[in-house]
Motif scaffolding. Structure first.
Motif, mmCIF file in Angstrom:
data_model
loop_
_atom_site.group_PDB
_atom_site.id
_atom_site.type_symbol
_atom_site.label_atom_id
_atom_site.label_comp_id
_atom_site.label_asym_id
_atom_site.label_seq_id
_atom_site.Cartn_x
_atom_site.Cartn_y
_atom_site.Cartn_z
ATOM 1 N N GLN A 49 0.815 -1.206 0.000
ATOM 2 C CA GLN A 49 0.000 0.000 0.000
ATOM 3 C C GLN A 49 0.855 1.266 0.000
ATOM 4 O O GLN A 49 0.391 2.340 -0.380
ATOM 5 C CB GLN A 49 -0.946 0.010 1.197
ATOM 6 C CG GLN A 49 -0.272 0.153 2.547
ATOM 7 C CD GLN A 49 -1.275 0.248 3.681
ATOM 8 O OE1 GLN A 49 -2.312 0.916 3.557
ATOM 9 N NE2 GLN A 49 -0.979 -0.433 4.782
ATOM 10 N N TYR A 50 2.094 1.149 0.451
ATOM 11 C CA TYR A 50 3.002 2.300 0.484
ATOM 12 C C TYR A 50 3.994 2.306 -0.680
ATOM 13 O O TYR A 50 4.549 3.356 -1.019
ATOM 14 C CB TYR A 50 3.808 2.306 1.782
ATOM 15 C CG TYR A 50 3.006 2.438 3.043
ATOM 16 C CD1 TYR A 50 2.309 3.609 3.326
ATOM 17 C CD2 TYR A 50 2.953 1.407 3.978
ATOM 18 C CE1 TYR A 50 1.577 3.744 4.506
ATOM 19 C CE2 TYR A 50 2.224 1.529 5.155
ATOM 20 C CZ TYR A 50 1.544 2.700 5.408
ATOM 21 O OH TYR A 50 0.825 2.824 6.566
ATOM 22 N N ASN A 103 -5.410 5.409 -6.054
ATOM 23 C CA ASN A 103 -4.747 5.008 -4.821
ATOM 24 C C ASN A 103 -5.598 5.424 -3.611
ATOM 25 O O ASN A 103 -5.948 6.595 -3.470
ATOM 26 C CB ASN A 103 -3.362 5.657 -4.743
ATOM 27 C CG ASN A 103 -2.537 5.156 -3.578
ATOM 28 O OD1 ASN A 103 -2.831 5.459 -2.437
ATOM 29 N ND2 ASN A 103 -1.496 4.392 -3.878
ATOM 30 N N ARG A 115 -4.874 5.883 -0.537
ATOM 31 C CA ARG A 115 -4.235 6.845 0.356
ATOM 32 C C ARG A 115 -4.460 8.270 -0.144
ATOM 33 O O ARG A 115 -4.591 9.200 0.647
ATOM 34 C CB ARG A 115 -2.743 6.553 0.473
ATOM 35 C CG ARG A 115 -2.343 5.150 0.901
ATOM 36 C CD ARG A 115 -2.639 4.897 2.361
ATOM 37 N NE ARG A 115 -4.018 4.538 2.619
ATOM 38 C CZ ARG A 115 -4.530 3.328 2.441
ATOM 39 N NH1 ARG A 115 -3.800 2.347 1.956
ATOM 40 N NH2 ARG A 115 -5.790 3.085 2.741
#
Length: 516
Positions: free
Chosen positions: A83-84, A96, A98
């Motif tokens: 996810q990062y 994305n 985030r």
């Protein structure tokens, strides 16, 4: 279908359900049966609503995204977590999650701030002290300015929303506005906060926005605009106010018991409670080394670690290293737990991190540690946004004024105060590269390094990033190197797909804002 941006502006009282906290000014009386018409009727109600601006609306930004942008993209962190990973490798796409969290969080701040700015002066009765009304509006305008400062540095041109309630009956498809107008809007908000927020608060209200916080953020905003004279002026007003100072020990800044200390100018305020979500600091859950018994709450996943490049950036004997990152053999007596009753020692071998180090900042420990309370994914440590050390560095850079070096006594004095606390020798000649390096080390995990790289000469920034080691060790000594070279387009992130789908004007060229 209305754009999702609208929901962040029309949910005026979304925060009322999460204000039963137990920390200083965040402790609020029950607020049931509240409506727009009967709210803001007492000083307690006014203080309750403004208190909600200090944590809850910032939560989704603080939870994962602010350090993914500020430190992971900047090359300070490494990750094994998918996810990062796009932030580390400059492959972030519009879908994305985030990105959406950051965007929604910042516009939630703006929507809630606008509720204070626009509704409070209309609804507060004449019996309410007008200084309290102006102070509350100042708090709202500071928060709105800070949100826009993040937005403009992350996405560039975005919509300016000065009155959220107008969107409910008007056209919600809002164009983006010119970057220079966004900065003008930010400065206007901060000037109001500077004039109407107090210099100090009593202990009960420690952590609220002060005139000093507005001045410090103005200094930083002016620095980004290369208005060095005003940046210097505002930094000197903060320095000469006598309100702020460096704590003697860098490690003490990042202890929950020292929240809102004399060095803290502004911070997001968090509380750790077992039955609430969105009011706490979750950073420990992602930062603490995996399997080491530090948190003893079921979290502590070590998803992010210091990058090899950042570890190498420390000068010998820098006292900030141990409180910022864990390296082999370091002992932390304050990190007590059932597993480590006498404190925690980071392993000297059997490396537990792909970069042979882990994060120390924002790790509070276990429920039995002296910096509690601690629950699963919940601590109460503040997130530092503006510290006195940064104002000193802004002051030095403002005196340098875009030059390459200086021997100015005042610039050196401010810069060397930061280095002296770190146990490092003073500089007699100060360069811009010195300042950039010092900001990187001093403000690690305070989310600035990526934005610093974004405001300097673009070719220089690309050169710095392309020479960073973003890889990891694949055995005890050998590195699987990862080098990434960004393009000019990588210095602004794409707007969330969900927003552009529902508001196509976000894809159009920005327009001037009507300041009326």
């Amino acid at each position: 279908m209305k754009t999702t941006i609208l929901k962040y502006f029309t949910a005026i009282f979304l925060c009322l359900a999460v204000m039963a906290c137990n920390k200083d000014f965040l402790e609020q009386p029950p607020l049931d049966q509240i409506t727009v018409d009967n709210f803001y009727q007492t000083p307690e109600q006014i203080n309750a609503f403004t208190a909600s601006l200090y944590g809850f609306p910032w939560f989704n930004l603080n939870d994962k995204t602010v350090y993914a942008i500020g430190d992971l993209m900047g090359g300070n962190l490494h990750t094994y977590d998918g996810q990062y990973d796009p932030f580390m490798k400059f492959s972030v796409r519009q879908d994305n999650p985030r990105l959406n969290e950051a965007w929604s969080s910042l516009f939630k701040v703006i929507g809630m701030s606008n509720s204070v700015i626009n509704i409070l002066p209309q609804k507060a009765p004449a019996s309410i002290d007008q200084n309290l009304v102006k102070r509350a509006v100042g708090e709202g305008r500071f928060m709105r300015a800070l949100a826009y400062f993040y937005l403009v540095r992350t996405w560039g041109a975005v919509p300016i929303i000065a009155n959220s309630e107008a969107l409910a009956t008007g056209d919600y498809r809002i164009p983006r506005h010119n970057v220079e107008d966004i900065y003008k809007f930010i400065i206007m908000d901060l000037e109001y906060a500077e004039q109407n927020c107090p210099l100090r608060y009593d202990a009960t209200n420690a952590g609220r926005v002060t005139s000093g916080a507005a001045k410090a953020l103005l200094a930083k905003v002016y620095l980004y605009q290369k208005n060095y004279a005003k940046a210097r002026q505002k930094a000197e007003e903060v320095i000469n106010s006598g309100v702020y100072d460096l704590l003697p020990d860098y490690a003490d800044i990042f202890r929950t018991k020292n929240n809102n200390n004399r060095e803290s100018i502004f911070a997001w305020q968090w509380v750790a409670c077992p039955d609430c979500w969105g009011q706490q600091n979750t950073n420990q859950a992602y930062f603490a080394p995996f399997g080491q018994g530090i948190t003893e709450t079921g979290d502590g996943w070590g998803s992010l670690t210091p990058s090899i490049d950042f570890i190498r950036a420390y000068e010998p004997n820098d006292k900030r290293r141990k409180p910022s990152i864990m390296t082999p053999g370091e002992f932390y007596p304050e990190l007590t737990s059932k597993t480590n009753p006498n404190g925690y020692t980071y392993p000297k071998d059997n490396f537990i991190s792909p970069t042979h180090a882990n994060i120390r900042k924002y790790i509070v420990g276990s429920p039995t540690s002296p910096d509690g309370p601690v629950y699963f994914m919940r601590t109460g440590i503040n997130t530092n946004i503006l510290r006195f050390a940064e104002v000193l560095l802004i002051h030095a850079e403002a005196i340098l004024a875009g030059g390459t070096s200086t021997t100015d006594a005042q610039a050196l004095a401010s810069f060397n105060r930061v280095r002296a606390r770190a146990g490092l020798p003073p500089k007699v000649l100060l360069t811009f590269d010195d300042i950039l390096h010092e900001r990187r080390i001093e403000l690690f995990l305070e989310h600035d390094y990526w934005y610093d790289l974004g405001r300097i000469d673009r070719a220089k920034a690309i050169s710095i990033i392309s020479n960073q080691e973003r890889g990891a060790y694949y055995n005890d000594t050998e590195i699987g190197s990862v080098r990434v070279t960004p393009t000019n387009n990588d210095f602004l992130l794409p707007m969330p797909q969900s927003e552009t789908d529902q508001n196509p004007k976000l894809l159009e060229p920005p327009v001037p804002y009507d300041f009326k």
